[in-house]
Design a protein around this motif. Structure first.
Motif, PDB file in Angstrom:
ATOM      1  N   LEU A  57       3.113  13.045   6.583  1.00 26.90           N
ATOM      2  CA  LEU A  57       2.912  13.717   7.856  1.00 26.90           C
ATOM      3  C   LEU A  57       3.750  14.974   8.021  1.00 26.90           C
ATOM      4  O   LEU A  57       3.354  15.881   8.751  1.00 26.90           O
ATOM      5  N   SER A  58       4.873  15.067   7.355  1.00 25.50           N
ATOM      6  CA  SER A  58       5.746  16.228   7.535  1.00 25.50           C
ATOM      7  C   SER A  58       5.097  17.532   7.082  1.00 25.50           C
ATOM      8  O   SER A  58       5.355  18.591   7.653  1.00 25.50           O
ATOM      9  N   ASP A  59       4.239  17.462   6.075  1.00 23.48           N
ATOM     10  CA  ASP A  59       3.614  18.688   5.579  1.00 23.48           C
ATOM     11  C   ASP A  59       2.122  18.550   5.264  1.00 23.48           C
ATOM     12  O   ASP A  59       1.494  19.488   4.801  1.00 23.48           O
ATOM     13  N   GLY A  60       1.566  17.366   5.509  1.00 25.75           N
ATOM     14  CA  GLY A  60       0.136  17.165   5.284  1.00 25.75           C
ATOM     15  C   GLY A  60      -0.270  16.968   3.833  1.00 25.75           C
ATOM     16  O   GLY A  60      -1.454  16.901   3.525  1.00 25.75           O
ATOM     17  N   LYS A  61       0.703  16.852   2.921  1.00 26.95           N
ATOM     18  CA  LYS A  61       0.369  16.636   1.509  1.00 26.95           C
ATOM     19  C   LYS A  61      -0.287  15.268   1.359  1.00 26.95           C
ATOM     20  O   LYS A  61       0.159  14.287   1.942  1.00 26.95           O
ATOM     21  N   LYS A  62      -1.349  15.220   0.549  1.00 25.06           N
ATOM     22  CA  LYS A  62      -2.138  13.999   0.415  1.00 25.06           C
ATOM     23  C   LYS A  62      -2.250  13.546  -1.039  1.00 25.06           C
ATOM     24  O   LYS A  62      -2.291  14.366  -1.944  1.00 25.06           O
ATOM     25  N   LEU A  63      -2.327  12.232  -1.194  1.00 28.62           N
ATOM     26  CA  LEU A  63      -2.680  11.612  -2.468  1.00 28.62           C
ATOM     27  C   LEU A  63      -4.029  10.942  -2.290  1.00 28.62           C
ATOM     28  O   LEU A  63      -4.205  10.138  -1.372  1.00 28.62           O
ATOM     29  N   PHE A  64      -4.965  11.280  -3.150  1.00 31.39           N
ATOM     30  CA  PHE A  64      -6.284  10.664  -3.116  1.00 31.39           C
ATOM     31  C   PHE A  64      -6.365   9.612  -4.206  1.00 31.39           C
ATOM     32  O   PHE A  64      -5.835   9.796  -5.301  1.00 31.39           O
ATOM     33  N   TRP A  65      -7.018   8.509  -3.904  1.00 36.09           N
ATOM     34  CA  TRP A  65      -7.169   7.411  -4.856  1.00 36.09           C
ATOM     35  C   TRP A  65      -7.969   7.881  -6.057  1.00 36.09           C
ATOM     36  O   TRP A  65      -8.900   8.655  -5.888  1.00 36.09           O
ATOM     37  N   PRO A  66      -7.596   7.480  -7.262  1.00 32.98           N
ATOM     38  CA  PRO A  66      -6.546   6.512  -7.576  1.00 32.98           C
ATOM     39  C   PRO A  66      -5.179   7.180  -7.684  1.00 32.98           C
ATOM     40  O   PRO A  66      -5.063   8.267  -8.241  1.00 32.98           O
ATOM     41  N   PHE A  67      -4.182   6.514  -7.116  1.00 30.70           N
ATOM     42  CA  PHE A  67      -2.803   6.967  -7.281  1.00 30.70           C
ATOM     43  C   PHE A  67      -1.939   5.775  -7.671  1.00 30.70           C
ATOM     44  O   PHE A  67      -2.345   4.632  -7.498  1.00 30.70           O
ATOM     45  N   GLU A  68      -0.793   6.085  -8.241  1.00 28.15           N
ATOM     46  CA  GLU A  68       0.113   5.052  -8.746  1.00 28.15           C
ATOM     47  C   GLU A  68       1.424   5.108  -7.983  1.00 28.15           C
ATOM     48  O   GLU A  68       1.716   6.077  -7.278  1.00 28.15           O
ATOM     49  N   GLN A  69       2.224   4.068  -8.185  1.00 25.44           N
ATOM     50  CA  GLN A  69       3.509   3.978  -7.508  1.00 25.44           C
ATOM     51  C   GLN A  69       4.399   5.183  -7.795  1.00 25.44           C
ATOM     52  O   GLN A  69       5.076   5.683  -6.896  1.00 25.44           O
ATOM     53  N   ALA A  70       4.378   5.682  -9.012  1.00 26.87           N
ATOM     54  CA  ALA A  70       5.197   6.839  -9.358  1.00 26.87           C
ATOM     55  C   ALA A  70       4.816   8.054  -8.524  1.00 26.87           C
ATOM     56  O   ALA A  70       5.682   8.825  -8.101  1.00 26.87           O
ATOM     57  N   GLN A  71       3.541   8.234  -8.257  1.00 27.03           N
ATOM     58  CA  GLN A  71       3.092   9.353  -7.433  1.00 27.03           C
ATOM     59  C   GLN A  71       3.537   9.181  -5.969  1.00 27.03           C
ATOM     60  O   GLN A  71       3.890  10.159  -5.317  1.00 27.03           O
ATOM     61  N   ILE A  72       3.523   7.942  -5.504  1.00 27.15           N
ATOM     62  CA  ILE A  72       4.004   7.676  -4.142  1.00 27.15           C
ATOM     63  C   ILE A  72       5.484   8.000  -4.049  1.00 27.15           C
ATOM     64  O   ILE A  72       5.927   8.634  -3.090  1.00 27.15           O
ATOM     65  N   LEU A  73       6.240   7.603  -5.048  1.00 28.65           N
ATOM     66  CA  LEU A  73       7.674   7.892  -5.066  1.00 28.65           C
ATOM     67  C   LEU A  73       7.935   9.389  -5.047  1.00 28.65           C
ATOM     68  O   LEU A  73       8.873   9.863  -4.389  1.00 28.65           O
ATOM     69  N   GLU A  74       7.143  10.159  -5.754  1.00 26.31           N
ATOM     70  CA  GLU A  74       7.283  11.620  -5.738  1.00 26.31           C
ATOM     71  C   GLU A  74       6.996  12.180  -4.351  1.00 26.31           C
ATOM     72  O   GLU A  74       7.626  13.148  -3.925  1.00 26.31           O
ATOM     73  N   LEU A  75       6.059  11.564  -3.646  1.00 25.27           N
ATOM     74  CA  LEU A  75       5.690  12.014  -2.310  1.00 25.27           C
ATOM     75  C   LEU A  75       6.779  11.680  -1.277  1.00 25.27           C
ATOM     76  O   LEU A  75       6.910  12.374  -0.279  1.00 25.27           O
ATOM     77  N   LEU A  76       7.555  10.635  -1.570  1.00 24.61           N
ATOM     78  CA  LEU A  76       8.631  10.255  -0.646  1.00 24.61           C
ATOM     79  C   LEU A  76       9.650  11.358  -0.549  1.00 24.61           C
ATOM     80  O   LEU A  76      10.269  11.618   0.409  1.00 24.61           O
TER      81      LEU A  76
END
Length: 76
Positions: A57-76
Protein backbone atom coordinates in the motif's frame (compact mmCIF):
# COMPACT_ATOMS: atom_id res chain seq x y z
CA UNK A 1 0.72 -2.94 13.34
CA UNK A 2 -1.53 -1.44 10.72
CA UNK A 3 -2.45 -2.92 7.36
CA UNK A 4 0.41 -2.51 4.91
CA UNK A 5 -0.65 -4.93 2.16
CA UNK A 6 -3.81 -5.92 0.31
CA UNK A 7 -4.24 -9.43 -1.00
CA UNK A 8 -6.79 -9.33 -3.80
CA UNK A 9 -8.69 -12.53 -4.47
CA UNK A 10 -12.09 -14.14 -4.22
CA UNK A 11 -13.81 -16.61 -1.95
CA UNK A 12 -13.21 -20.21 -2.91
CA UNK A 13 -10.09 -19.45 -4.96
CA UNK A 14 -7.55 -22.17 -4.11
CA UNK A 15 -4.67 -20.10 -5.50
CA UNK A 16 -5.72 -17.23 -3.24
CA UNK A 17 -5.63 -19.59 -0.25
CA UNK A 18 -2.09 -20.63 -1.22
CA UNK A 19 -1.03 -17.00 -1.57
CA UNK A 20 -2.53 -16.16 1.83
CA UNK A 21 -0.60 -18.99 3.46
CA UNK A 22 2.64 -17.77 1.86
CA UNK A 23 2.00 -14.23 3.06
CA UNK A 24 1.12 -15.25 6.60
CA UNK A 25 4.31 -17.29 6.84
CA UNK A 26 6.40 -14.11 6.55
CA UNK A 27 4.20 -11.30 7.89
CA UNK A 28 1.73 -10.82 10.74
CA UNK A 29 -1.96 -11.16 9.88
CA UNK A 30 -2.47 -7.56 11.06
CA UNK A 31 -0.27 -6.31 8.19
CA UNK A 32 -2.49 -7.92 5.56
CA UNK A 33 -6.04 -7.20 4.40
CA UNK A 34 -7.86 -9.73 2.23
CA UNK A 35 -9.92 -7.94 -0.42
CA UNK A 36 -12.59 -9.86 -2.32
CA UNK A 37 -12.66 -8.50 -5.87
CA UNK A 38 -16.24 -9.70 -6.31
CA UNK A 39 -17.35 -6.94 -3.93
CA UNK A 40 -16.06 -4.15 -6.18
CA UNK A 41 -16.76 -3.87 -9.90
CA UNK A 42 -13.58 -1.86 -10.57
CA UNK A 43 -11.39 -4.42 -8.78
CA UNK A 44 -13.15 -7.23 -10.63
CA UNK A 45 -12.35 -5.55 -13.93
CA UNK A 46 -8.71 -4.98 -12.92
CA UNK A 47 -7.90 -8.36 -11.42
CA UNK A 48 -10.45 -10.81 -12.86
CA UNK A 49 -7.84 -13.02 -14.54
CA UNK A 50 -4.87 -12.11 -12.32
CA UNK A 51 -5.83 -13.12 -8.78
CA UNK A 52 -4.27 -13.52 -6.38
CA UNK A 53 -2.47 -10.16 -6.37
CA UNK A 54 -0.46 -8.82 -3.43
CA UNK A 55 -0.18 -5.02 -3.25
CA UNK A 56 2.11 -2.98 -1.02
CA UNK A 57 0.00 0.00 0.00
CA UNK A 58 2.85 2.44 0.59
CA UNK A 59 3.69 2.66 -3.11
CA UNK A 60 1.20 0.46 -4.96
CA UNK A 61 3.82 -2.11 -6.02
CA UNK A 62 2.13 -5.41 -6.87
CA UNK A 63 3.01 -9.07 -7.13
CA UNK A 64 0.88 -11.07 -9.53
CA UNK A 65 0.45 -14.82 -9.12
CA UNK A 66 2.45 -16.96 -9.27
CA UNK A 67 4.76 -15.51 -6.64
CA UNK A 68 6.99 -17.13 -4.05
CA UNK A 69 7.90 -16.39 -0.46
CA UNK A 70 11.22 -14.86 -1.52
CA UNK A 71 9.38 -12.31 -3.66
CA UNK A 72 7.09 -11.44 -0.75
CA UNK A 73 10.12 -10.91 1.46
CA UNK A 74 11.59 -8.53 -1.13
CA UNK A 75 8.31 -6.60 -1.13
CA UNK A 76 8.41 -6.25 2.66
Amino acid sequence: MSVKFNLYGSEGCHLCEQALALCLAVMPATALAEVDILDDEQLLELYRISIPVLERLSDGKKLFWPFEQAQILELL
